[in-house]
Design an enzyme around this catalytic site. Sequence first.
Site, PDB file in Angstrom:
ATOM      1  N   CYS A   1       8.824  36.982  20.018  1.00 14.95           N
ATOM      2  CA  CYS A   1       9.970  37.301  19.179  1.00 14.95           C
ATOM      3  C   CYS A   1      10.743  36.003  18.975  1.00 14.95           C
ATOM      4  O   CYS A   1      10.696  35.105  19.818  1.00 14.95           O
ATOM      5  CB  CYS A   1      10.818  38.359  19.870  1.00 14.95           C
ATOM      6  SG  CYS A   1      12.340  38.728  19.007  1.00 14.95           S
TER       7      CYS A   1
ATOM      8  N   CYS B   1      27.081  54.451  29.317  1.00 18.84           N
ATOM      9  CA  CYS B   1      25.852  55.240  29.430  1.00 18.84           C
ATOM     10  C   CYS B   1      26.084  56.726  29.166  1.00 18.84           C
ATOM     11  O   CYS B   1      25.135  57.452  28.876  1.00 18.84           O
ATOM     12  CB  CYS B   1      25.235  55.065  30.823  1.00 18.84           C
ATOM     13  SG  CYS B   1      24.347  53.497  31.010  1.00 18.84           S
TER      14      CYS B   1
HETATM   15  P1  NAD Z   1      11.355  37.066  10.949  1.00 21.25           P
HETATM   16  O1  NAD Z   1      11.671  35.617  10.958  1.00 21.25           O
HETATM   17  O2  NAD Z   1       9.943  37.479  11.164  1.00 21.25           O
HETATM   18  O3  NAD Z   1      11.833  37.689   9.561  1.00 21.25           O
HETATM   19  C1  NAD Z   1      12.884  37.169   8.819  1.00 21.25           C
HETATM   20  C2  NAD Z   1      12.566  37.339   7.320  1.00 21.25           C
HETATM   21  O4  NAD Z   1      13.723  36.966   6.573  1.00 21.25           O
HETATM   22  C3  NAD Z   1      11.417  36.477   6.836  1.00 21.25           C
HETATM   23  O5  NAD Z   1      10.468  37.273   6.151  1.00 21.25           O
HETATM   24  C4  NAD Z   1      12.085  35.485   5.877  1.00 21.25           C
HETATM   25  O6  NAD Z   1      11.245  35.123   4.787  1.00 21.25           O
HETATM   26  C5  NAD Z   1      13.295  36.295   5.405  1.00 21.25           C
HETATM   27  N1  NAD Z   1      14.390  35.492   4.887  1.00 21.25           N
HETATM   28  C6  NAD Z   1      14.844  34.295   5.341  1.00 21.25           C
HETATM   29  N2  NAD Z   1      15.881  33.872   4.589  1.00 21.25           N
HETATM   30  C7  NAD Z   1      16.092  34.831   3.656  1.00 21.25           C
HETATM   31  C8  NAD Z   1      17.019  34.953   2.586  1.00 21.25           C
HETATM   32  N3  NAD Z   1      17.937  34.017   2.342  1.00 21.25           N
HETATM   33  N4  NAD Z   1      16.976  36.070   1.826  1.00 21.25           N
HETATM   34  C9  NAD Z   1      16.033  37.017   2.048  1.00 21.25           C
HETATM   35  N5  NAD Z   1      15.118  36.937   3.055  1.00 21.25           N
HETATM   36  C10 NAD Z   1      15.148  35.856   3.831  1.00 21.25           C
HETATM   37  O7  NAD Z   1      12.302  37.748  12.045  1.00 21.25           O
HETATM   38  P2  NAD Z   1      12.300  39.205  12.754  1.00 21.25           P
HETATM   39  O8  NAD Z   1      11.511  39.160  13.995  1.00 21.25           O
HETATM   40  O9  NAD Z   1      11.993  40.256  11.751  1.00 21.25           O
HETATM   41  O10 NAD Z   1      13.849  39.269  13.180  1.00 21.25           O
HETATM   42  C11 NAD Z   1      14.849  39.305  12.202  1.00 21.25           C
HETATM   43  C12 NAD Z   1      16.223  39.021  12.792  1.00 21.25           C
HETATM   44  O11 NAD Z   1      16.587  40.085  13.668  1.00 21.25           O
HETATM   45  C13 NAD Z   1      16.307  37.740  13.633  1.00 21.25           C
HETATM   46  O12 NAD Z   1      17.549  37.130  13.364  1.00 21.25           O
HETATM   47  C14 NAD Z   1      16.285  38.267  15.050  1.00 21.25           C
HETATM   48  O13 NAD Z   1      16.907  37.384  15.952  1.00 21.25           O
HETATM   49  C15 NAD Z   1      17.065  39.534  14.890  1.00 21.25           C
HETATM   50  N6  NAD Z   1      16.903  40.556  15.937  1.00 21.25           N
HETATM   51  C16 NAD Z   1      18.022  41.228  16.313  1.00 21.25           C
HETATM   52  C17 NAD Z   1      17.962  42.220  17.268  1.00 21.25           C
HETATM   53  C18 NAD Z   1      19.194  42.991  17.643  1.00 21.25           C
HETATM   54  O14 NAD Z   1      19.145  43.732  18.620  1.00 21.25           O
HETATM   55  N7  NAD Z   1      20.285  42.886  16.909  1.00 21.25           N
HETATM   56  C19 NAD Z   1      16.728  42.520  17.855  1.00 21.25           C
HETATM   57  C20 NAD Z   1      15.590  41.834  17.429  1.00 21.25           C
HETATM   58  C21 NAD Z   1      15.683  40.856  16.462  1.00 21.25           C
HETATM   59  C1  022 Z   2      16.327  40.112  20.623  1.00 24.05           C
HETATM   60  N1  022 Z   2      17.487  39.725  20.079  1.00 24.05           N
HETATM   61  C2  022 Z   2      17.205  38.937  19.033  1.00 24.05           C
HETATM   62  C3  022 Z   2      15.850  38.866  18.933  1.00 24.05           C
HETATM   63  N2  022 Z   2      15.334  39.589  19.928  1.00 24.05           N
HETATM   64  C4  022 Z   2      18.739  40.087  20.537  1.00 24.05           C
HETATM   65  C5  022 Z   2      19.623  39.113  20.929  1.00 24.05           C
HETATM   66  C6  022 Z   2      20.901  39.481  21.355  1.00 24.05           C
HETATM   67  C7  022 Z   2      21.279  40.822  21.394  1.00 24.05           C
HETATM   68  C8  022 Z   2      20.355  41.787  21.027  1.00 24.05           C
HETATM   69  C9  022 Z   2      19.091  41.414  20.594  1.00 24.05           C
HETATM   70  C10 022 Z   2      22.574  41.198  21.785  1.00 24.05           C
HETATM   71  C11 022 Z   2      23.492  41.879  21.010  1.00 24.05           C
HETATM   72  C12 022 Z   2      24.657  42.012  21.760  1.00 24.05           C
HETATM   73  C13 022 Z   2      24.430  41.417  22.974  1.00 24.05           C
HETATM   74  N3  022 Z   2      23.161  40.901  23.008  1.00 24.05           N
HETATM   75  C14 022 Z   2      25.429  41.324  24.075  1.00 24.05           C
HETATM   76  C15 022 Z   2      25.314  42.508  24.941  1.00 24.05           C
HETATM   77  C16 022 Z   2      26.458  42.578  25.944  1.00 24.05           C
HETATM   78  O1  022 Z   2      27.427  41.842  25.809  1.00 24.05           O
HETATM   79  O2  022 Z   2      26.329  43.407  26.838  1.00 24.05           O
HETATM   80  C17 022 Z   2      22.579  40.243  24.081  1.00 24.05           C
HETATM   81  C18 022 Z   2      21.734  40.926  24.959  1.00 24.05           C
HETATM   82  C19 022 Z   2      21.127  40.266  26.049  1.00 24.05           C
HETATM   83  C20 022 Z   2      21.379  38.923  26.269  1.00 24.05           C
HETATM   84  C21 022 Z   2      22.223  38.239  25.407  1.00 24.05           C
HETATM   85  C22 022 Z   2      22.813  38.900  24.316  1.00 24.05           C
HETATM   86  C23 022 Z   2      20.754  38.241  27.437  1.00 24.05           C
HETATM   87  O3  022 Z   2      20.161  38.859  28.280  1.00 24.05           O
HETATM   88  N4  022 Z   2      20.828  36.935  27.554  1.00 24.05           N
HETATM   89  C24 022 Z   2      21.413  42.379  24.749  1.00 24.05           C
HETATM   90 ZN    ZN Z   3      13.422  40.106  20.377  1.00 22.59          ZN
HETATM   91 ZN    ZN Z   4      25.582  52.040  32.427  1.00 23.79          ZN
END
Ligand code: NAD
Ligand code: 022
Ligand code: ZN
Ligand code: ZN
Length: 384
Positions: free
Chosen positions: A47, A107
């Site tokens: 990831c 939770c």
């Molecule tokens: P990825 O890099 O595989 O996909 C990103 C996509 O965005 C690519 O296809 C790329 O071409 C496209 N892109 C880039 N710039 C763009 C633009 N300006 N306009 C339109 N499209 C554009 O990544 P992924 O594994 O799918 O993850 C996506 C995001 O989600 C990452 O930032 C990752 O860190 C985040 N994420 C968040 C959580 C969470 O819990 N919030 C969990 C997992 C991943």
């Molecule tokens: C996973 N992420 C991006 C790609 N793969 C990702 C990164 C950060 C978070 C979730 C998914 C995230 C969102 C909010 C928080 N985190 C904070 C949670 C809190 O404050 O309790 C986050 C998490 C874990 C960690 C850091 C940030 C860590 O273990 N270092 C869930």
């Molecule tokens: Zn991840």
């Molecule tokens: Zn808890």
Amino acid sequence: MSSMQGQPIKCKAAVARGVNDLRIEEITVAPPKAGEVRLKVHSNALCHTDIYTLEGSDPEGVFPSILGHEAGAVVESVGEGVTSVKEGDKVIPCYTPQCGEPECIFCNPPRGKRTNLCPKIRGTQGGGVMPDGTSRFTGKDGEEIKHFMGCSTFSEYTVVAEISCAKVNDAAPLHTCSLLGCGVATGLGAVWNTCDIEGGSSVAVFGLGAVGLSVIQGAQMRGAKRIFAIDTNPGKFDMAKELGATDCVNPDDYDKPIQQVLNGELTEWGIDYTFDATGNTEVMRAALESAHRGWGESCVIGVAAAGQEISTRPFQLVTGRKWTGTAFGGFKSRSEVPPLVEDYMNNELKLDHYITHEFKGVEGTLEAIDALHSGDCLRAVVTY
Ligand code: NAD
Ligand code: 022
Ligand code: ZN
Ligand code: ZN
């Protein structure tokens, strides 16, 4: 009983020694302490956060450490007091724990009904150590190696907290179900939990990686009527359509900002639910401003680079748009990940589509990183 119970295990791991310095080394994994579980990692999907941390872009990243947080594993042995899992159980390690204690307001209902942000081990997890403040990993010279996101799955064996282990079906194919440890679960949960979209809604997702594509899958499963898939890489559109996108849009094909295309040209008043799955703050703004006048909701899923800020004109909110965000799709890990595995096993959820690359052995992590850098990789799964 595991022959290694209570004993340290020597095994191979990909150790992040410093910025862009990932080395395959023999490490020692101490036995699990009270409330901990030692896992034999079966498969790990890469990831972007792992790479981001390896590249030194995360200011909180620590070295040496063992990265990796999207995996399927089998319980090797359990520490004192552990009752929810036993040796041989299949589990998905989760970076959002679920302590489930009656006094935890995150939770439990009513306030905790729809959040997964259990803070029980947050401080130590962020610092790269187990809840007692120490690490279970040591290197060749006996030096301490840190944990990462409570998972550290770039290793044949790892130790995690019991409250971070989602026990799944004994027959679960772990190499595909590993994707439920992060990317795919996150996209589905953003739609089902965080936004809880209604059937018949319109949806737009920016960024068609594994996360964005799973937003599309989740939206289609909920009966969304129109699903806009937006990416600057048109190579992503075929898969988007296969998973349910009705309209594919490349912002580079237009002269004006993409929000003006989506809100005003392709739709009259905007889109009911929009999702950022890019991590780019300009795209987050475009997603908000593409949301429907009066009720549109925009969900930030992408994790932006450290120090970035988002902006928009207050008018966008005053005219009824909502800006929200999600961590791991809002899924409570131990209770809500196992049903996703059941959905996959009942052919109600697709996971295979996201696996574009496969490698063998911990060494394969290095090849997987190269694959992830190429534009055509959704998920690269390494089976140990
Ligand atoms: P990825 O890099 O595989 O996909 C990103 C996509 O965005 C690519 O296809 C790329 O071409 C496209 N892109 C880039 N710039 C763009 C633009 N300006 N306009 C339109 N499209 C554009 O990544 P992924 O594994 O799918 O993850 C996506 C995001 O989600 C990452 O930032 C990752 O860190 C985040 N994420 C968040 C959580 C969470 O819990 N919030 C969990 C997992 C991943
Ligand atoms: C996973 N992420 C991006 C790609 N793969 C990702 C990164 C950060 C978070 C979730 C998914 C995230 C969102 C909010 C928080 N985190 C904070 C949670 C809190 O404050 O309790 C986050 C998490 C874990 C960690 C850091 C940030 C860590 O273990 N270092 C869930
Ligand atoms: Zn991840
Ligand atoms: Zn808890």
